[in-house]
Write a protein that holds these residues in place. Sequence first.
Motif, PDB file in Angstrom:
ATOM      1  N   ALA A  71      -3.422  -3.963  -4.182  1.00 26.90           N
ATOM      2  CA  ALA A  71      -3.014  -2.726  -3.512  1.00 26.90           C
ATOM      3  C   ALA A  71      -3.284  -1.500  -4.384  1.00 26.90           C
ATOM      4  O   ALA A  71      -3.650  -0.431  -3.870  1.00 26.90           O
ATOM      5  CB  ALA A  71      -1.536  -2.800  -3.135  1.00 26.90           C
ATOM      6  N   ASN A 102      -5.570   1.429  -3.024  1.00 21.31           N
ATOM      7  CA  ASN A 102      -4.970   2.745  -2.832  1.00 21.31           C
ATOM      8  C   ASN A 102      -5.473   3.772  -3.846  1.00 21.31           C
ATOM      9  O   ASN A 102      -5.649   4.950  -3.505  1.00 21.31           O
ATOM     10  CB  ASN A 102      -3.453   2.648  -2.918  1.00 21.31           C
ATOM     11  CG  ASN A 102      -2.834   2.011  -1.693  1.00 21.31           C
ATOM     12  OD1 ASN A 102      -2.089   2.645  -0.960  1.00 21.31           O
ATOM     13  ND2 ASN A 102      -3.113   0.738  -1.459  1.00 21.31           N
ATOM     14  N   SER A 112       0.856  -1.194   0.000  1.00 26.47           N
ATOM     15  CA  SER A 112       0.000   0.000   0.000  1.00 26.47           C
ATOM     16  C   SER A 112       0.890   1.242   0.000  1.00 26.47           C
ATOM     17  O   SER A 112       0.904   2.042   0.937  1.00 26.47           O
ATOM     18  CB  SER A 112      -0.942  -0.011   1.209  1.00 26.47           C
ATOM     19  OG  SER A 112      -1.965  -0.955   1.052  1.00 26.47           O
TER      20      SER A 112
END
Length: 575
Positions: A515, A519, A296
């Motif tokens: 991720a 994100n 992340s």
Amino acid sequence: MFEFTKRISFIFFIISLLSALYVNFQVSPTWVESQLSYQTYNNELGQLAYRANGQEVLITNQVPYENSPLRQSALDKQNTKPPVSQQWVYRGTIDNVVLLKADFHFGMWSLLPAFVAVALCLMTREPLVALFGGIVTGAVMLGRFDITHEVFIPNIGTASAASILILYLWLLGGLMGIWAKTGAAKAFADHMSQHYVKGPRSAKVVTWFLGLVFFQGGTMSTVLVGTTVKPIADKAGVSHEELSYVVDSTASPIASIIAFNAWPAYIQVFLFIPGVAFLATESDRIAFFFASVPFSFYAIFAVVGTLLLSLNITTFSGPLLKKANKRARETGALDGPTASPISAKELHESQVPEGYSAHRLEFVLPLVSLIVIAIGSFFTTGTPQIHWAFSGALFLSIFIALAKGMSLKHVLDGFGNGLKGVVVASVILMFALTIGVLSKQLGGGIYLVESLGEHIPFWCLPIILQLMTMVIAFSTGTSWGTYAIAFPLGLPLAWTIAQTQGLDNPELFMMVCFATILNGSVYGDQCSPISDTTILSSMTTGCDLMDHVKSQIVPATYAAILAALLWTMTVGIFT
């Protein structure tokens, strides 16, 4: 200049409205098959079932996939709305079922309402006008010309809308009003300033630290941190642009890193891919979530960026935050000259009745009760009961005020002032919720995902997924809504590319793609002027909404670019 901007905005809206009419009458929707997979089981009676919100749901009336009118080959021939909206189908054995749904989009036109709302926000600096313009545009595209009965009532008359009104209008507004009436917030700020906060830097560090402590994410973290730190930061001379940025940029980003909250349980529902062993069960998918946390990168850079700003290191803060920092330091002005905060001044001005002596514990004790109830309910019920927490804090504040001798009339006066102070923000939240629903119904996210092909180079996919989710979340104002769109479509695409292009480490590739979706959605939500967390960050810190949006988008974009580079390098080197 103002008259010119007003004319341009009006002309832009008329053109948008004419475009919406064109879509409604001339553009045919494109129907798209959508599959939802659930972890099914046979109950004691041998019936096929799955669990949703803790309840057992039976699966009945399954049909073979090739007989369903919702399969893509049938939808391609469909000129009208399909006969059913969803249907359980199976391939091979009857127990191997998925829920088939038919969604639609209007191509690039599906993004028009969100585009109108964002553009009008930038042109007029009036979020109410901008959101209303986006709602009208979306309603016309869908042929819902009776906007009151076909758009507002169905969307505002829901449990989620009522929940927002109760929390932010009655509970949050009432609590802030009581604190203003008793002088509790000022007493707490005076105590912190005398003993702990010595200036703007320490005030921002305290804000950053509280953002880490309240790692539940989203609206809860935003409201808790913003409400707590505003009196301290105002007394220390922190500009409202800086304060709202620190509050907003430690809310959802930290929740995706310290994910001991509701996020994993919600997101894992969208991660099941038939035939992928490491995503087979709920526990597998939650473990996959936590294993992906080190990737992340955007969330990590966002949190680090706010720490740097808190330490007055403004190298990566962008020109507007630097300007705000300099203005507050040299002139003491916490807002820009043209700022129009959406939180009323009465929430942040002392209204203490004569003869009443405020004490810092009147702020601390309700805040502690709020945190204890929120965290305790998370461990006992599986989700933080925010309404319980704010109700407890509000009633404790009222009880303390009455016990110390404040008259009931003064208490009710403070409560009423609190409600008045957040009315505009509550209406903005209602409008943001409505335009988010319309954007989802118009299929903007589905169109963006469908535009991707399976033949792109694997090393391009993370950035493409990042950009796609950034646009969806920015357009709809919700990261969780983006997850519901992007994960069921993006992760199967990533798995297909990993298999067809023969990657050595497909699980690592899937973690990186996961991720990027996680994100990218956080970035879009954080920067969107129609996001509830963006609005609440502005409201609780007393910042002008568009000043907050424009000042934080630069450092957030820096973090997103660095994250994109690292994701590309990771899949290029290690997969």
